[in-house]
Design a protein around this motif. Structure first.
Motif, PDB file in Angstrom:
ATOM      1  N   UNK A 133       0.947 -16.419  35.826  1.00  0.00           N
ATOM      2  CA  UNK A 133       0.112 -17.203  36.732  1.00  0.00           C
ATOM      3  C   UNK A 133      -0.363 -18.506  36.092  1.00  0.00           C
ATOM      4  N   UNK A 134       0.418 -18.981  35.120  1.00  0.00           N
ATOM      5  CA  UNK A 134       0.035 -20.192  34.403  1.00  0.00           C
ATOM      6  C   UNK A 134      -0.228 -21.379  35.303  1.00  0.00           C
ATOM      7  N   UNK A 135       0.367 -21.366  36.498  1.00  0.00           N
ATOM      8  CA  UNK A 135       0.171 -22.512  37.398  1.00  0.00           C
ATOM      9  C   UNK A 135      -0.953 -22.315  38.410  1.00  0.00           C
ATOM     10  N   UNK A 136      -1.544 -21.129  38.413  1.00  0.00           N
ATOM     11  CA  UNK A 136      -2.597 -20.873  39.406  1.00  0.00           C
ATOM     12  C   UNK A 136      -3.947 -20.628  38.737  1.00  0.00           C
ATOM     13  N   UNK A 137      -4.157 -21.224  37.584  1.00  0.00           N
ATOM     14  CA  UNK A 137      -5.358 -20.939  36.792  1.00  0.00           C
ATOM     15  C   UNK A 137      -6.655 -21.204  37.543  1.00  0.00           C
ATOM     16  N   UNK A 138      -6.669 -22.295  38.340  1.00  0.00           N
ATOM     17  CA  UNK A 138      -7.929 -22.689  38.981  1.00  0.00           C
ATOM     18  C   UNK A 138      -8.016 -22.280  40.444  1.00  0.00           C
ATOM     19  N   UNK A 139      -7.074 -21.420  40.867  1.00  0.00           N
ATOM     20  CA  UNK A 139      -7.118 -21.001  42.271  1.00  0.00           C
ATOM     21  C   UNK A 139      -8.189 -19.933  42.472  1.00  0.00           C
ATOM     22  N   UNK A 140      -8.769 -19.972  43.664  1.00  0.00           N
ATOM     23  CA  UNK A 140      -9.725 -18.921  44.038  1.00  0.00           C
ATOM     24  C   UNK A 140      -8.935 -17.759  44.619  1.00  0.00           C
ATOM     25  N   UNK A 141      -9.496 -16.535  44.610  1.00  0.00           N
ATOM     26  CA  UNK A 141      -8.781 -15.369  45.138  1.00  0.00           C
ATOM     27  C   UNK A 141      -8.221 -15.589  46.541  1.00  0.00           C
ATOM     28  N   UNK A 142      -8.992 -16.286  47.412  1.00  0.00           N
ATOM     29  CA  UNK A 142      -8.490 -16.438  48.780  1.00  0.00           C
ATOM     30  C   UNK A 142      -7.318 -17.419  48.866  1.00  0.00           C
TER      31      UNK A 142
END
Lengths: 246, 846
Positions: A133-142
């Motif tokens: 998930x190296x590219x989704x580090x700052x994504x929120x769960x939703x």
């Protein structure tokens, strides 16, 4: 000495005439680097066993020893500390905090342990990279799919370098592909990162990823199956055994 | 570690913006009222105190009669004889209220007319003359004024200055100018003592002795002062002036009242916080369980919740303090002009003490944290297993039986206090009743909700919305009850004040008719402030009496006195004439007997306040201190009139007033025309006569009654607006609870929409719930408010304002309307939110 030693574990809910025995005299051992699955029909006590192993609940009798520590002798606080440092949990419903980012969620156990935020996040990033998930580090769960959310949960379970990972139906809410990804990560945790992994599941194909499967019925350990990861057809064997138990 | 909690709190708060705003607003409102009012009132107090200190700091010693009345010059000699007194001077000084437009466009509210003995006065003080010359003893027409007054009126040395006196308007010649006035207080007009005595109709009398002492040694000075006090007796006051203390005490009362309102708002704010945090904890059981599972300690969970409360408390309090400062400073700013113009008091900068800042901050933040504590403690009891259970909404909540039982006990005590009577028991009873209602409210939710849902079912026919709304409410009875309790407090205040106001207006308007029912009133500039009004010699009444068509003229005369140690305003009436133009409202005794007794000798009719203060009953003897010594008067009636309803007052005959107090000045005149007289002919003649007396204005009796009714309506209207503001927290509470309910049931609403509910139906469901909630709060509020109103009326009666309790039907109707209106208003946003929910997202909502 094994990492987990469970001796004559019994859990009774209620008292008197309404008493229900959820778990009866269960004894087992789990070694470092071993991946164990627990299976059985609904209500057989598999989740109860997992909860007791994780120190989330107290047994009626018997003992759980994790890495030499007898859980029955620990105070609530010591038990909390043990969960924080030695056990990683993966839940069926992911249980991420909606307002925190993937990194912050994954960093929770170390943050709770008092590690400085920058360092905690750095650790979390390392594990998020490892689970892909190296590219989704700052994504929120939703902003993440179910599979991605569960991978964040796996990273969270591993971030504090615990010796034991407990997973309660980790694929129960996922589609086939995401399920395989997640259980693959658990397999990797055992093989590459030398963790003991205990997983409750009712899916034979997922259970087939384990080294050993324990079958429970009516709270009693009734069967134990060893699997060789090189072999094919393991899932069918598991299914047969399940059918016999049902 | 706290950094993590702060981050999480900030994120959670910004996620639910509306809820955060409403919860924070509740705290803001409470702190705003407390902070604002506590800036304003001390600033005013400080201004008054500074004023008094400066005014009294000029000479070593001032001697006045405790009653403030004039006394014989012989007192001057008695002071002079005391060893150590080096110089004395007698003064006759009097505040004169100036009628509007008296000086054309320049508005001067009041002047102080001060008669001095020019030579003696100059031995005590240094008068710096900046233009012209100082007064001389043989100068009856001369006046010395300040440069500032001269500038204000556009006068120069040699010009004429007109001043209203008992002899009609009198023109002085300005002979000299003093430096501009820098002290607070009225502008002063210095004239000779003999002229002042003549103009104020107080021959050979003074009302202040000023003296200087021959030493600055504090111990020696005290000895001299003690000697003066001993020689003069207890009727005299030495030293500083006591004037203005009345204003100070009413300011202090105001401060207490506003603080009470502030605390009530904060209390309601606390309720709102409690509700919000209970919901927050319920909503996040899953998250909390997970955190516990992965190793968060109970203490971490506790501080997570408390930090969230703390953040809101700190922000809400900070905004409240900021707005409160603007409110307080704004009012100070607006009042500065008025105060400077009317009473020459400089307001100064708003007073913000560190103490006030700390107390307000502690209250605001403390209430928030305290209200968040119970839900936070409940959160620590969430087990890690919660994280592993699939999320299922609670179908219902059990109600504690214990709080119901305790509540019933409180209610019984409350009713007992009401039944036994007496203000103290009734007040305690009222408090017990309120607490009881709050405690039993959760149990009442179900029955009241089912009764009202039938009504709502009738309105929103056959949609099932009423039933769903009812069961939603009953699902969380304690949340519904807490919300209803805050509505209850808000409405109870309205109903209570309504009861008081209706009781007051009902009683007062009746008294007003009786007191001022005469055809014409000859009114001084301010009614009730008899001391500072300049009246007229009795020949004015005689001239009015001689006008053809005038049947009867009756006047009021005034003296201040103390009776049984209590200050009292004495009004002299002519017992026979007074009864023909007006009447007192009797509580004890009757008119004819009482008036006859006044005519016969030293009889006295006491009003309610004086009766209460001096603990009097019919037939008692009252020792009145008069300038000629203590005189015994007999209480022949207990009665009051409209003009003096707020002042401790006693009525005696004009003959007694003249004999014992040497007062013959008419301060208020009422007259009736003969039945056949034509007002159009009589009125111009009356006005002609009064033209010489600009301090008086001629008003028709009926016009005055109407005018007063209007003032009443305006004052109470303002009061209700203020109360309306204070009920805002209950609106916020309603809105909050409904919004929370909608958020909590997102999934259910999604399901309802999915299986075919229209947006309209969903909206109605929320509105129905709001109405049910409001109905519950209103029902409780009406009960509590009736009791509160009764207690306030009782309190007024004990305080000397005897009024009968009038059942406030209109208040009940208004409160019900407000309660239901609040319900609908509060529902607007949440109902919209529910109706416009995206079905798919709602179904996936966790």
């Amino acid at each position: 000495m094994s990492l987990i030693e469970v001796e004559n574990l019994t859990k009774v809910y209620g008292a008197g005439e309404t008493a229900v025995t959820a778990l009866s005299e269960v004894t087992l051992r789990v070694e470092v680097g071993e991946f164990v699955a627990i299976m059985g029909p609904s209500g057989c006590g598999k989740s109860t066993l997992l909860h007791l192993m994780g120190g989330l609940d107290r047994p009626s009798s018997g003992e759980v020893v994790i890495d030499g520590e007898k859980l029955s002798r620990l105070s609530d606080e010591a038990l909390t500390r043990l969960r924080r440092r030695k056990i990683g949990f993966v839940f069926q419903f992911f249980n991420l905090i909606p307002v925190l980012t993937a990194t912050e969620n994954a960093a929770l156990p170390v943050t709770l342990d008092g590690v400085k935020p920058a360092q905690a996040k750095a650790q979390a990033r390392v594990w998020l990279e490892k689970v892909g998930l190296g590219k989704r580090l700052d994504s929120r769960p939703d902003q993440l799919s179910g599979g991605q959310q569960q991978r964040v949960a796996v990273a969270r379970a591993l971030v504090a370098d615990p010796k034991l990972i407990l997973a309660d139906e980790p694929t129960g809410n996922l589609d086939t592909r995401a399920s395989e990804e997640v259980v693959g990560l658990l397999r990797q945790a055992a093989d590459d990162w030398q963790r003991a992994v205990v997983m409750v599941t009712h899916d034979p194909r997922i259970a087939a990823y384990a080294d050993r499967i324990l079958f429970l019925r009516d709270g009693v350990l009734v069967e134990e199956m060893h699997l060789d990861q090189g072999q094919t057809g393991s899932a069918d064997r598991v299914m047969d055994t399940m059918r016999q138990l049902a | 570690m706290l950094g993590f909690e702060l981050t999480l709190a900030a994120r959670e708060l910004s996620k639910r913006k509306l809820r955060t705003f409403l919860t924070t607003a509740a705290i803001t409102l409470g702190t705003l009222v407390i902070f604002g009012m506590n800036i304003l009132l001390p600033t005013m107090l400080k201004a008054f105190q500074a004023n008094l200190l400066m005014a009294s700091g000029q000479v070593d010693l001032t001697v006045t009669l405790k009653t403030g009345e004039a006394f014989s010059r012989s007192t001057l000699t008695r002071v002079r004889r005391v060893p150590g007194v080096s110089a004395v001077s007698g003064i006759l000084s009097r505040t004169i209220n100036i009628p509007d437009k008296f000086y054309g466009k320049t508005n001067v509210a009041a002047l102080t007319l001060t008669g001095i003995d020019p030579s003696a006065a100059q031995t005590l003080r240094t008068y710096t003359i900046v233009g012209g010359r100082f007064l001389r003893s043989d100068d009856p027409q001369a006046a010395v004024i300040t440069q500032s007054l001269a500038d204000q009126l556009g006068l120069q040395v040699g010009d004429k200055l007109k001043v209203p006196t008992t002899d009609g308007a009198f023109s002085f010649k300005v002979v000299g100018l003093l430096p501009a006035r820098t002290l607070p207080g009225n502008e002063e007009v210095l004239i000779t003592l003999t002229q002042a005595q003549k103009l104020l109709d107080l021959p050979d009398r003074i009302n202040t002795v000023e003296a200087n002492l021959d030493t600055t040694d504090p111990a020696r000075r005290q000895v001299i002062l003690d000697q003066v006090a001993a020689d003069l007796g207890k009727d005299y006051t030495l030293g500083g002036m006591s004037a203005g203390s009345e204003i100070m005490s009413s300011l202090q009362t105001g401060q207490i009242a506003f603080n009470l309102f502030g605390f009530l708002s904060l209390f309601m704010g606390g309720f709102i916080i409690l509700n919000t945090f209970r919901t927050i904890v319920a909503e996040r059981r899953h998250d909390i369980g997970m955190l516990r599972a992965i190793g968060a300690s109970r203490r971490t969970i506790l501080s997570l919740i408390l930090v969230e409360g703390l953040v809101q408390g700190v922000i809400g309090t900070a905004i409240g303090i900021g707005l409160g400062y603007l409110l307080g400073a704004g009012i100070v700013y607006l009042e500065t002009g008025l105060m400077a113009q009317y009473i020459h008091i400089q307001m100064g900068q708003p007073v913000v003490t560190l103490e006030l800042l700390v107390v307000t901050a502690c209250l605001g933040v403390g209430v928030t944290v305290l209200a968040g504590l119970l839900p936070a403690l409940a959160a620590t009891r969430v087990t890690p297993l919660e994280a592993l259970r699939p999320p299922v909404a609670d179908a219902g909540q059990r109600i504690g039986r214990r709080s119901f039982v305790v509540g019933v006990v409180f209610l019984v005590l409350g009713i007992a206090g009401f039944a036994v009577g007496g203000i103290k028991l009734a007040a305690l009873g009222c408090l017990a009743f309120l607490i009881g209602l709050i405690l039993v409210a959760p149990t009442l939710v179900r029955p009241i909700a089912s009764v009202f849902s039938v009504l709502i079912g009738l309105i929103f026919a056959r949609e099932g919305t009423g039933t769903i709304a009812q069961s939603n409410l009953v699902r969380q009875p304690s949340r519904a009850a807490i919300t209803a309790s805050s509505t209850m407090i808000g409405l109870a205040i309205i109903v209570g004040m309504g009861g008081l106001v209706f009781s007051i207006t009902g009683g007062f308007l009746d008294v007003l008719q009786r007191s001022l029912g005469s055809d014409y009133l000859v009114m001084p500039p301010s009614v009730g402030l008899w001391k500072s009004n300049v009246g007229a010699r009795s020949d004015l009444a005689d001239r009015l009496r001689n006008v053809p068509g005038v049947a009867v003229v009756s006047s009021l005369r005034y003296a201040s006195a103390s009776g049984n140690g209590q200050d009292v305003a004495l009004l002299g009436i002519n017992p026979t004439d007074y009864a023909r133009v007006a009447s007192l409202t009797f509580q004890q005794g009757d008119g004819p007997t009482a008036y006859a007794a006044l005519s016969a000798g030293r009889g006295l009719i006491a009003n309610g306040i004086f009766t209460a203060q001096a603990a009097l009953k019919l037939g008692d003897e009252v020792q009145l201190s008069t300038p000629t010594g203590v005189k015994p008067y007999t209480v022949v009636g207990i009665a009051g009139d409209y003009l003096n309803a707020k002042i401790s007052t006693a009525y005696i005959s004009q003959a007694s007033l003249q004999a014992d107090f040497r007062k013959t000045e008419d301060v208020f005149i009422q007259l009736n025309l003969a039945p056949e007289a034509d007002p159009a002919q009589v009125e111009p003649r009356l006005k002609d006569i009064l033209a010489d007396y600009p301090q008086f204005s001629l008003v028709s009796g009926r016009g005055y009654v109407e005018q007063n009714q209007k003032i009443f309506d305006a004052v109470f209207g303002f009061l209700f607006v203020l109360l309306g503001v204070l009920t805002m927290p209950s609106l916020i509470a309603l809105l909050n609870t409904l919004a929370i309910g909608v958020i909590e049931r997102t999934r259910e609403i999604g399901m309802l929409r999915a299986i075919g509910s229209t947006r309209r139906q969903v909206r109605r469901m929320v509105i129905a719930e709001a109405l049910l909630l409001a109905a519950l709060g209103t029902a409780l509020g009406l009960l509590a408010g009736l009791y509160l109103g009764y207690v306030m009326v009782l309190g007024m009666s004990v305080g000397g304002y005897p009024i009968h309790y009038v059942f406030p039907f209109a208040g009940l109707v208004a409160a019900t309307a407000i309660g239901l209106l609040f319900g609908v208003l509060a529902a607007i946003i949440p109902a919209r939110q529910a109706a416009h929910m995206d079905i798919i997202r709602a179904l996936q909502y966790e």
